[in-house]
Design a protein around this motif. Sequence first.
Motif, PDB file in Angstrom:
ATOM      1  N   ARG A 218      19.016  39.448  -4.237  1.00  0.00           N
ATOM      2  CA  ARG A 218      17.925  40.301  -3.752  1.00  0.00           C
ATOM      3  C   ARG A 218      16.574  39.595  -3.848  1.00  0.00           C
ATOM      4  NH1 ARG A 218      18.517  46.705  -4.009  1.00  0.00           N
ATOM      5  NH2 ARG A 218      20.495  46.809  -2.900  1.00  0.00           N
ATOM      6  N   THR A 219      16.345  38.834  -4.879  1.00  0.00           N
ATOM      7  CA  THR A 219      15.088  38.090  -4.971  1.00  0.00           C
ATOM      8  C   THR A 219      15.084  36.913  -4.000  1.00  0.00           C
ATOM      9  OG1 THR A 219      15.934  36.762  -6.824  1.00  0.00           O
ATOM     10  CG2 THR A 219      14.697  38.759  -7.369  1.00  0.00           C
ATOM     11  N   MET A 220      16.240  36.304  -3.801  1.00  0.00           N
ATOM     12  CA  MET A 220      16.337  35.169  -2.875  1.00  0.00           C
ATOM     13  C   MET A 220      16.058  35.606  -1.441  1.00  0.00           C
ATOM     14  SD  MET A 220      19.723  33.302  -4.459  1.00  0.00           S
ATOM     15  CE  MET A 220      19.966  32.292  -2.996  1.00  0.00           C
ATOM     16  N   VAL A 221      16.642  36.728  -1.038  1.00  0.00           N
ATOM     17  CA  VAL A 221      16.431  37.215   0.330  1.00  0.00           C
ATOM     18  C   VAL A 221      14.964  37.581   0.534  1.00  0.00           C
ATOM     19  CG1 VAL A 221      16.952  39.078   1.952  1.00  0.00           C
ATOM     20  CG2 VAL A 221      18.805  37.982   0.672  1.00  0.00           C
ATOM     21  N   ALA A 222      14.366  38.277  -0.426  1.00  0.00           N
ATOM     22  CA  ALA A 222      12.960  38.647  -0.303  1.00  0.00           C
ATOM     23  C   ALA A 222      12.074  37.415  -0.188  1.00  0.00           C
ATOM     24  CB  ALA A 222      12.537  39.493  -1.505  1.00  0.00           C
ATOM     25  N   THR A 223      12.332  36.421  -1.013  1.00  0.00           N
ATOM     26  CA  THR A 223      11.541  35.184  -0.979  1.00  0.00           C
ATOM     27  C   THR A 223      11.677  34.480   0.360  1.00  0.00           C
ATOM     28  OG1 THR A 223      11.809  34.877  -3.369  1.00  0.00           O
ATOM     29  CG2 THR A 223      11.179  32.942  -2.083  1.00  0.00           C
ATOM     30  N   GLN A 224      12.902  34.297   0.814  1.00  0.00           N
ATOM     31  CA  GLN A 224      13.137  33.554   2.039  1.00  0.00           C
ATOM     32  C   GLN A 224      12.562  34.259   3.260  1.00  0.00           C
ATOM     33  OE1 GLN A 224      14.202  30.497   2.347  1.00  0.00           O
ATOM     34  NE2 GLN A 224      13.911  30.596   4.574  1.00  0.00           N
ATOM     35  N   LYS A 225      12.754  35.577   3.327  1.00  0.00           N
ATOM     36  CA  LYS A 225      12.273  36.300   4.506  1.00  0.00           C
ATOM     37  C   LYS A 225      10.751  36.326   4.558  1.00  0.00           C
ATOM     38  CE  LYS A 225      15.965  36.896   6.647  1.00  0.00           C
ATOM     39  NZ  LYS A 225      16.135  36.204   7.962  1.00  0.00           N
ATOM     40  N   MET A 226      10.101  36.424   3.418  1.00  0.00           N
ATOM     41  CA  MET A 226       8.643  36.403   3.462  1.00  0.00           C
ATOM     42  C   MET A 226       8.129  35.040   3.901  1.00  0.00           C
ATOM     43  SD  MET A 226       8.177  39.495   2.961  1.00  0.00           S
ATOM     44  CE  MET A 226       6.499  39.259   3.508  1.00  0.00           C
ATOM     45  N   LYS A 227       8.831  33.996   3.518  1.00  0.00           N
ATOM     46  CA  LYS A 227       8.459  32.668   4.027  1.00  0.00           C
ATOM     47  C   LYS A 227       8.566  32.640   5.549  1.00  0.00           C
ATOM     48  CE  LYS A 227       9.863  29.703   0.133  1.00  0.00           C
ATOM     49  NZ  LYS A 227      10.812  28.626  -0.252  1.00  0.00           N
ATOM     50  N   GLU A 228       9.657  33.174   6.070  1.00  0.00           N
ATOM     51  CA  GLU A 228       9.887  33.169   7.519  1.00  0.00           C
ATOM     52  C   GLU A 228       8.883  34.047   8.244  1.00  0.00           C
ATOM     53  OE1 GLU A 228      13.921  34.272   8.304  1.00  0.00           O
ATOM     54  OE2 GLU A 228      14.749  32.694   7.018  1.00  0.00           O
ATOM     55  N   TRP A 229       8.430  35.115   7.588  1.00  0.00           N
ATOM     56  CA  TRP A 229       7.542  36.073   8.234  1.00  0.00           C
ATOM     57  C   TRP A 229       6.068  35.752   8.029  1.00  0.00           C
ATOM     58  CZ3 TRP A 229      10.739  40.766   6.079  1.00  0.00           C
ATOM     59  CH2 TRP A 229      11.921  40.895   6.832  1.00  0.00           C
ATOM     60  N   TYR A 230       5.758  34.622   7.453  1.00  0.00           N
ATOM     61  CA  TYR A 230       4.349  34.255   7.323  1.00  0.00           C
ATOM     62  C   TYR A 230       3.781  33.976   8.706  1.00  0.00           C
ATOM     63  CZ  TYR A 230       0.034  32.067   5.765  1.00  0.00           C
ATOM     64  OH  TYR A 230      -1.301  31.767   5.570  1.00  0.00           O
ATOM     65  N   ALA A 231       2.728  34.720   9.081  1.00  0.00           N
ATOM     66  CA  ALA A 231       2.164  34.623  10.424  1.00  0.00           C
ATOM     67  C   ALA A 231       1.010  33.641  10.501  1.00  0.00           C
ATOM     68  CB  ALA A 231       1.687  36.006  10.885  1.00  0.00           C
ATOM     69  N   GLY A 232       0.465  33.245   9.360  1.00  0.00           N
ATOM     70  CA  GLY A 232      -0.646  32.303   9.347  1.00  0.00           C
ATOM     71  C   GLY A 232      -1.946  32.934   8.910  1.00  0.00           C
ATOM     72  N   ASP A 233      -2.855  32.095   8.403  1.00  0.00           N
ATOM     73  CA  ASP A 233      -4.204  32.483   8.011  1.00  0.00           C
ATOM     74  C   ASP A 233      -4.217  33.635   7.009  1.00  0.00           C
ATOM     75  OD1 ASP A 233      -6.854  31.754   8.150  1.00  0.00           O
ATOM     76  OD2 ASP A 233      -7.347  33.178   9.743  1.00  0.00           O
ATOM     77  N   GLY A 234      -3.244  33.629   6.092  1.00  0.00           N
ATOM     78  CA  GLY A 234      -3.211  34.614   5.026  1.00  0.00           C
ATOM     79  C   GLY A 234      -2.427  35.873   5.336  1.00  0.00           C
ATOM     80  N   PHE A 235      -1.905  36.014   6.544  1.00  0.00           N
ATOM     81  CA  PHE A 235      -1.194  37.231   6.939  1.00  0.00           C
ATOM     82  C   PHE A 235       0.310  36.999   7.039  1.00  0.00           C
ATOM     83  CE2 PHE A 235      -5.400  38.471   8.231  1.00  0.00           C
ATOM     84  CZ  PHE A 235      -5.409  39.853   8.144  1.00  0.00           C
ATOM     85  N   TYR A 236       1.055  37.953   6.479  1.00  0.00           N
ATOM     86  CA  TYR A 236       2.494  38.012   6.696  1.00  0.00           C
ATOM     87  C   TYR A 236       2.796  39.100   7.721  1.00  0.00           C
ATOM     88  CZ  TYR A 236       3.106  35.321   2.362  1.00  0.00           C
ATOM     89  OH  TYR A 236       3.074  34.352   1.392  1.00  0.00           O
ATOM     90  N   SER A 237       3.835  38.883   8.497  1.00  0.00           N
ATOM     91  CA  SER A 237       4.367  39.936   9.343  1.00  0.00           C
ATOM     92  C   SER A 237       5.245  40.836   8.489  1.00  0.00           C
ATOM     93  CB  SER A 237       5.180  39.314  10.480  1.00  0.00           C
ATOM     94  OG  SER A 237       5.815  40.307  11.245  1.00  0.00           O
ATOM     95  N   ASP A 238       5.182  42.116   8.723  1.00  0.00           N
ATOM     96  CA  ASP A 238       6.009  43.061   7.965  1.00  0.00           C
ATOM     97  C   ASP A 238       7.328  43.250   8.697  1.00  0.00           C
ATOM     98  OD1 ASP A 238       6.929  44.900   6.163  1.00  0.00           O
ATOM     99  OD2 ASP A 238       5.737  46.561   6.936  1.00  0.00           O
ATOM    100  N   GLY A 239       8.205  42.244   8.543  1.00  0.00           N
ATOM    101  CA  GLY A 239       9.424  42.206   9.337  1.00  0.00           C
ATOM    102  C   GLY A 239       9.238  41.240  10.495  1.00  0.00           C
ATOM    103  N   PRO A 240      10.186  41.161  11.395  1.00  0.00           N
ATOM    104  CA  PRO A 240      10.100  40.185  12.494  1.00  0.00           C
ATOM    105  C   PRO A 240       8.924  40.410  13.428  1.00  0.00           C
ATOM    106  CG  PRO A 240      12.342  41.038  12.252  1.00  0.00           C
ATOM    107  CD  PRO A 240      11.466  41.886  11.387  1.00  0.00           C
ATOM    108  N   GLN A 241       8.450  41.655  13.542  1.00  0.00           N
ATOM    109  CA  GLN A 241       7.382  41.979  14.488  1.00  0.00           C
ATOM    110  C   GLN A 241       6.076  42.195  13.736  1.00  0.00           C
ATOM    111  OE1 GLN A 241       7.886  42.170  17.904  1.00  0.00           O
ATOM    112  NE2 GLN A 241       5.667  42.363  18.154  1.00  0.00           N
ATOM    113  N   PHE A 242       5.021  41.471  14.133  1.00  0.00           N
ATOM    114  CA  PHE A 242       3.731  41.616  13.470  1.00  0.00           C
ATOM    115  C   PHE A 242       3.066  42.924  13.851  1.00  0.00           C
ATOM    116  CE2 PHE A 242      -0.867  41.100  13.154  1.00  0.00           C
ATOM    117  CZ  PHE A 242      -0.988  40.637  11.853  1.00  0.00           C
TER     118      PHE A 242
END
Length: 423
Positions: A218-242
């Motif tokens: 559960r911690t691994m999935v959360a970590t990896q997905k947030m890395k993938e969902w980083y949109a740039g300039d300090g913002f993460y996407s909340d899921g695949p769609q920003f």
Amino acid sequence: MERRDFIRMAPLAGIAGMVAPGAAVAAAAQTGDHTNVQAAVAQTDREYHVQLLQRIANPVVENMAKGTLKKNMPKEKGPGYGLALEKVTYLEAFGRCISGLAPWLALPDDATAEGKQRKKVREQVLQGIVNAVNPASPDYLNFRTEGQPLVDAAYLCQTFMRAPEALWKPLDNTTKKNIVTELKELRRIRPAYNNWLLFAGMVEAFLLSIHEEYEPLRTMVATQKMKEWYAGDGFYSDGPQFSLDYYNGYVIHPMLTDMLRVLADNNQGSKADYEQAMKRMQRFSELQERMIAPDGTYPAVGRSMTYRTAAFQPLVQLALMHQLPEGIVPAQVRCAMTAVMKRIFEMEGTFDKQGWLQLGICGHQPEVADVYTSTGSLYICTNGFLALGLPAEDPFWSEAPAEWTAQKVWSGKPIKKDYHVTY
């Protein structure tokens, strides 16, 4: 002076964000010492934050300690509300509320008026935690059914992670065992494919921090997905769609960094991941500080705007950690947040006649509430008060008032140029 009267002091004057001068300021002014005046004003800011936080939290904390939260808390809900209200709203109120109180309650006891208040609130919170997981209590909270308890159990875990000495260690062994049992029951819940992954990760990170068996997936999935969902300039996407909203403030930055810190401290995660997440939170907070207008307003955009000051959780969490972005001094954050609080919490209708929060952004505006928002949801706003975990002598509170960026911009003063970052 009565607490409610103190909070409804005169409108903004002078440097926006400061409360009207009280006795300490007036006394300092009589000496003609400008330094003493500024120090007194700064102390007044702290008093304002403390009194306001207590005004917000007391209905939840006092009732939970007495076992009367379910009996007395209003159950206002947003249009089209779609959850099982009675099964979720009480854990929402308590878990969210005390997660913002935790840093303040972690300060050591002292003989000041604030210190005495803090000790009383801490004792109430501890009793409330006991009641929350005691099946014999009228306020035994639901962790066992519905999906929403995963969200608010994560805020309960964040409470313990923010104040382990004050709010976890003093609990009796039966209560600790009950908490662990309830948290492990949450593994039945399949988190949504968005910020909910962090809620699952936070629960497991807390279990790891107290040396309980935890589920690394559960911690691994959360970590990896947030890395993938980083949109740039300090913002993460909340899921695949920003989506343009404040979920980077309500959830993503604070919980991601808290989770990664625990993982790194226990050799279950990368220190580099934590450091990168911190840099991204600093950039996001730099932008947040610029979003606070000279009059203390900020853009009303996106979901969950009824969460109010929780939107600025990353900014005040970095202040608490002494990790504010370069070029932002603590006093400007203090003054900006005081202005925001005054705009929100002094508006008629923000509280009902019994002192409970009502749905809205600035006042009572139930039409803006989401289909998952009820009275309990609103108490996440305490997470805008994390800087109260800094002692009164910290520069955040003791430095002279300072203008924040928007005040400087719109009064023609020099400011730091802004530019995007790539990390």
